[in-house]
Design a protein around this motif. Structure first.
Motif, PDB file in Angstrom:
ATOM      1  N   ILE A 174     -36.079  23.001  -7.314  1.00 44.43           N
ATOM      2  CA  ILE A 174     -37.107  22.969  -8.355  1.00 44.43           C
ATOM      3  C   ILE A 174     -37.496  21.523  -8.667  1.00 44.43           C
ATOM      4  CG2 ILE A 174     -37.658  23.606 -10.724  1.00 44.43           C
ATOM      5  CD1 ILE A 174     -35.549  25.852 -10.461  1.00 44.43           C
ATOM      6  N   LYS A 175     -36.506  20.664  -8.776  1.00 44.89           N
ATOM      7  CA  LYS A 175     -36.772  19.266  -9.119  1.00 44.89           C
ATOM      8  C   LYS A 175     -37.590  18.585  -8.024  1.00 44.89           C
ATOM      9  CE  LYS A 175     -34.456  15.229 -11.098  1.00 44.89           C
ATOM     10  NZ  LYS A 175     -33.150  14.668 -11.529  1.00 44.89           N
ATOM     11  N   GLY A 176     -37.286  18.881  -6.759  1.00 47.56           N
ATOM     12  CA  GLY A 176     -38.061  18.317  -5.659  1.00 47.56           C
ATOM     13  C   GLY A 176     -39.505  18.765  -5.690  1.00 47.56           C
ATOM     14  N   ALA A 177     -39.719  20.037  -6.034  1.00 44.49           N
ATOM     15  CA  ALA A 177     -41.085  20.557  -6.117  1.00 44.49           C
ATOM     16  C   ALA A 177     -41.847  19.907  -7.267  1.00 44.49           C
ATOM     17  CB  ALA A 177     -41.052  22.071  -6.287  1.00 44.49           C
ATOM     18  N   ILE A 178     -41.173  19.701  -8.388  1.00 45.48           N
ATOM     19  CA  ILE A 178     -41.811  19.034  -9.529  1.00 45.48           C
ATOM     20  C   ILE A 178     -42.169  17.597  -9.171  1.00 45.48           C
ATOM     21  CG2 ILE A 178     -41.424  18.192 -11.876  1.00 45.48           C
ATOM     22  CD1 ILE A 178     -39.763  20.702 -12.388  1.00 45.48           C
ATOM     23  N   ARG A 179     -41.304  16.934  -8.412  1.00 45.96           N
ATOM     24  CA  ARG A 179     -41.567  15.559  -7.988  1.00 45.96           C
ATOM     25  C   ARG A 179     -42.861  15.492  -7.177  1.00 45.96           C
ATOM     26  NH1 ARG A 179     -40.612  12.291  -3.513  1.00 45.96           N
ATOM     27  NH2 ARG A 179     -40.136  10.109  -3.981  1.00 45.96           N
ATOM     28  N   THR A 180     -43.018  16.413  -6.220  1.00 47.84           N
ATOM     29  CA  THR A 180     -44.248  16.437  -5.417  1.00 47.84           C
ATOM     30  C   THR A 180     -45.463  16.642  -6.307  1.00 47.84           C
ATOM     31  OG1 THR A 180     -43.062  17.321  -3.498  1.00 47.84           O
ATOM     32  CG2 THR A 180     -45.448  17.603  -3.523  1.00 47.84           C
ATOM     33  N   ALA A 181     -45.354  17.568  -7.280  1.00 45.86           N
ATOM     34  CA  ALA A 181     -46.483  17.850  -8.163  1.00 45.86           C
ATOM     35  C   ALA A 181     -46.841  16.632  -9.012  1.00 45.86           C
ATOM     36  CB  ALA A 181     -46.155  19.043  -9.054  1.00 45.86           C
ATOM     37  N   ILE A 182     -45.829  15.893  -9.459  1.00 44.22           N
ATOM     38  CA  ILE A 182     -46.098  14.712 -10.276  1.00 44.22           C
ATOM     39  C   ILE A 182     -46.823  13.642  -9.465  1.00 44.22           C
ATOM     40  CG2 ILE A 182     -44.986  12.749 -11.418  1.00 44.22           C
ATOM     41  CD1 ILE A 182     -42.933  14.639 -12.535  1.00 44.22           C
ATOM     42  N   ILE A 183     -46.328  13.371  -8.263  1.00 48.06           N
ATOM     43  CA  ILE A 183     -46.971  12.345  -7.430  1.00 48.06           C
ATOM     44  C   ILE A 183     -48.382  12.771  -7.066  1.00 48.06           C
ATOM     45  CG2 ILE A 183     -46.857  11.124  -5.230  1.00 48.06           C
ATOM     46  CD1 ILE A 183     -43.825  11.346  -5.382  1.00 48.06           C
ATOM     47  N   TYR A 184     -48.561  14.048  -6.716  1.00 45.91           N
ATOM     48  CA  TYR A 184     -49.881  14.561  -6.371  1.00 45.91           C
ATOM     49  C   TYR A 184     -50.845  14.386  -7.552  1.00 45.91           C
ATOM     50  CZ  TYR A 184     -52.894  17.524  -3.444  1.00 45.91           C
ATOM     51  OH  TYR A 184     -53.893  17.990  -2.637  1.00 45.91           O
ATOM     52  N   VAL A 193     -32.452  19.372 -14.157  1.00 42.46           N
ATOM     53  CA  VAL A 193     -32.856  20.753 -13.896  1.00 42.46           C
ATOM     54  C   VAL A 193     -31.637  21.548 -13.468  1.00 42.46           C
ATOM     55  CG1 VAL A 193     -34.389  22.264 -12.588  1.00 42.46           C
ATOM     56  CG2 VAL A 193     -35.134  19.940 -13.150  1.00 42.46           C
ATOM     57  N   SER A 194     -31.361  22.634 -14.139  1.00 45.32           N
ATOM     58  CA  SER A 194     -30.223  23.472 -13.774  1.00 45.32           C
ATOM     59  C   SER A 194     -30.607  24.424 -12.647  1.00 45.32           C
ATOM     60  CB  SER A 194     -29.760  24.282 -14.984  1.00 45.32           C
ATOM     61  OG  SER A 194     -30.659  25.361 -15.240  1.00 45.32           O
ATOM     62  N   ASP A 195     -29.598  25.024 -12.036  1.00 49.81           N
ATOM     63  CA  ASP A 195     -29.849  26.148 -11.137  1.00 49.81           C
ATOM     64  C   ASP A 195     -30.377  27.325 -11.959  1.00 49.81           C
ATOM     65  OD1 ASP A 195     -28.724  24.591  -9.141  1.00 49.81           O
ATOM     66  OD2 ASP A 195     -26.759  25.569  -9.263  1.00 49.81           O
ATOM     67  N   THR A 196     -31.084  28.220 -11.299  1.00 52.24           N
ATOM     68  CA  THR A 196     -31.513  29.443 -11.981  1.00 52.24           C
ATOM     69  C   THR A 196     -30.340  30.413 -12.077  1.00 52.24           C
ATOM     70  OG1 THR A 196     -32.136  30.671  -9.977  1.00 52.24           O
ATOM     71  CG2 THR A 196     -33.809  29.187 -10.950  1.00 52.24           C
ATOM     72  N   ASN A 197     -30.543  31.452 -12.840  1.00 54.76           N
ATOM     73  CA  ASN A 197     -29.614  32.579 -12.799  1.00 54.76           C
ATOM     74  C   ASN A 197     -29.640  33.195 -11.413  1.00 54.76           C
ATOM     75  OD1 ASN A 197     -32.405  33.367 -13.769  1.00 54.76           O
ATOM     76  ND2 ASN A 197     -31.583  35.405 -13.240  1.00 54.76           N
ATOM     77  N   ASP A 198     -28.558  33.866 -11.040  1.00 53.41           N
ATOM     78  CA  ASP A 198     -28.611  34.606  -9.783  1.00 53.41           C
ATOM     79  C   ASP A 198     -29.188  35.994 -10.036  1.00 53.41           C
ATOM     80  OD1 ASP A 198     -26.486  36.033 -10.876  1.00 53.41           O
ATOM     81  OD2 ASP A 198     -24.974  34.960  -9.718  1.00 53.41           O
ATOM     82  N   ILE A 199     -29.429  36.731  -8.961  1.00 42.52           N
ATOM     83  CA  ILE A 199     -30.148  37.995  -9.057  1.00 42.52           C
ATOM     84  C   ILE A 199     -29.558  38.962  -8.038  1.00 42.52           C
ATOM     85  CG2 ILE A 199     -31.937  37.411  -7.353  1.00 42.52           C
ATOM     86  CD1 ILE A 199     -34.002  38.564  -9.355  1.00 42.52           C
TER      87      ILE A 199
END
Length: 390
Positions: A128-138, A186-192
């Motif tokens: 999740i954190k990596g995806a947010i990083r891409t969105a911020i730079i973009y 950013v924490s891990d999500t709950n499992d499912i």
């Protein structure tokens, strides 16, 4: 004296999958590790299977002989030797396959999804954190193109060895993104439940082909329309509103500015008719959500890259770099990055010939999976704030 506690805020966030998601565990299931039964994949529990085989005279020895020969097809073995195996307690879990494969003999190894210690799928906070990083730079590029004018021109003039990382590093340093990410946890999500996984086959859809090119790649995927929760902690002065603006604009930038999927939707024959009325047809509509983040692997170059963000926007009078220049850059960049050794000349040559083949967009291929008889993208999610906890 107690050390001063740094200011921070904690938010409960939700992440909803709008297309299948793949985050690999690094492991594969081969044909000796699962049973295929009428589109259901049943993953073997080795200890339970061995215990069951030992109850029958000579069956364990026959099993070992086929293993040693390298020809073991577990489904075929059990059909020949173990009546009622489909209903026996010899499986870790069972999930459905949405591939077109009808028989086990046609199946290949299966790339497995990451799972928690109790064997359930989840989404790691690092993804999740990596995806947010891409969105911020973009978003930073889209909002402040004039700041980075020299970087852009340097890139499309093919300096710095076609290194896209040069763009990201320069913008990251200018924007002080390393400092920002020190203040985001950013924490891990709950499992499912495991039943929320499915198995799909990968398809590549290209701008110059009439149909999808199916690949012998099978993956355990999270199904669309699943909701996860995780915790987001922000330290210092970086606010949740600042962060939300970046990932909420990410997909809009890509679709409305014609920089990501919309080019493919209008060019590729599979989507051309649909794209006229529904430009967002690569994910499932769920509670009127649209994707604002791209999570996981096998999504392809476009969801990880920020290169298309630097071109001129519509109705932008300050043209920096044209779309044609960007496509030209990407073609050369990909041909330099992905090479193979020519058997005759022994020289390094482009593996996919982007420069020769790509015309209107590069890369020319979308990576998709076939899910419930539709081609659908990977990794599209909606992320949003649910509540401030403290």
């Amino acid at each position: 004296m107690h050390q001063e506690i740094k200011n921070y805020k904690v938010y409960r966030m939700s992440l909803t999958t709008l297309s299948p998601i793949f985050i690999g565990s690094g492991e594969e299931l081969n044909k000796s590790m699962y049973v295929y039964n009428n589109r259901e994949i049943m993953i073997i529990d080795e200890r339970k299977l061995i215990k069951e085989l030992l109850l029958r005279k000579g069956l364990y020895e026959s099993f070992l002989n086929e293993c040693y020969s390298g020809n073991l097809n577990l489904t075929n073995f059990l059909e020949r030797h173990l009546n009622g195996y489909k209903d026996m307690d010899i499986y870790k879990y069972k999930i459905m396959s949405y591939s077109d494969v009808k028989t086990n003999s046609k199946f290949n190894n299966i790339n497995t999804f990451i799972k928690s210690s109790n064997g359930k799928p989840y989404i790691p906070g690092s993804s999740i954190k990596g995806a947010i990083r891409t969105a911020i730079i973009y978003g930073e590029i889209m909002n402040n193109k004039n700041k980075y004018n020299n970087i852009f021109k340097d890139i499309v003039n093919y300096r710095n060895k076609y290194n896209e990382g040069y763009i990201v590093d320069n913008i990251s340093n200018h924007f002080n993104i390393k400092n920002i990410f020190k203040n985001i946890a950013v924490s891990d999500t709950n499992d499912i439940n495991i039943e929320n996984l499915c198995i799909c086959k990968r398809y590549d859809i290209s701008t110059h082909l009439e149909v999808g090119h199916e690949l012998p790649i099978y993956m355990e995927l999270l199904k669309p329309c699943l909701k996860f929760n995780f915790l987001l902690t922000l330290y210092s002065s970086f606010s949740i509103n600042d962060l939300s603006k970046y990932f909420n604009n990410f997909y809009d930038y890509n679709m409305n500015d014609n920089t990501l999927y919309s080019n493919y939707l209008s060019i590729i024959n599979v989507f051309r008719d649909k794209a006229v009325n529904n430009p967002h047809n690569l994910y499932l509509n769920y509670d009127n959500m649209i994707p604002n983040i791209f999570i996981g692997g096998v999504n392809g170059f476009l969801t990880k890259s920020v290169i298309y963000s630097i071109r001129k926007m519509k109705n932008d009078n300050n043209e920096i770099i044209s779309k044609i220049q960007i496509i030209d850059y990407v073609k050369k960049y990909l041909d330099r990055k992905f090479v193979k050794i020519d058997r005759e000349s022994k020289k390094r040559v482009p593996q996919h010939n982007h420069t020769k083949i790509d015309e209107k967009i590069s890369p020319r291929t979308l990576r998709l999976v076939k899910y419930q008889n539709s081609y659908i993208a990977l990794g599209m999610c909606n992320i949003k704030v649910e509540e401030e906890l403290c």
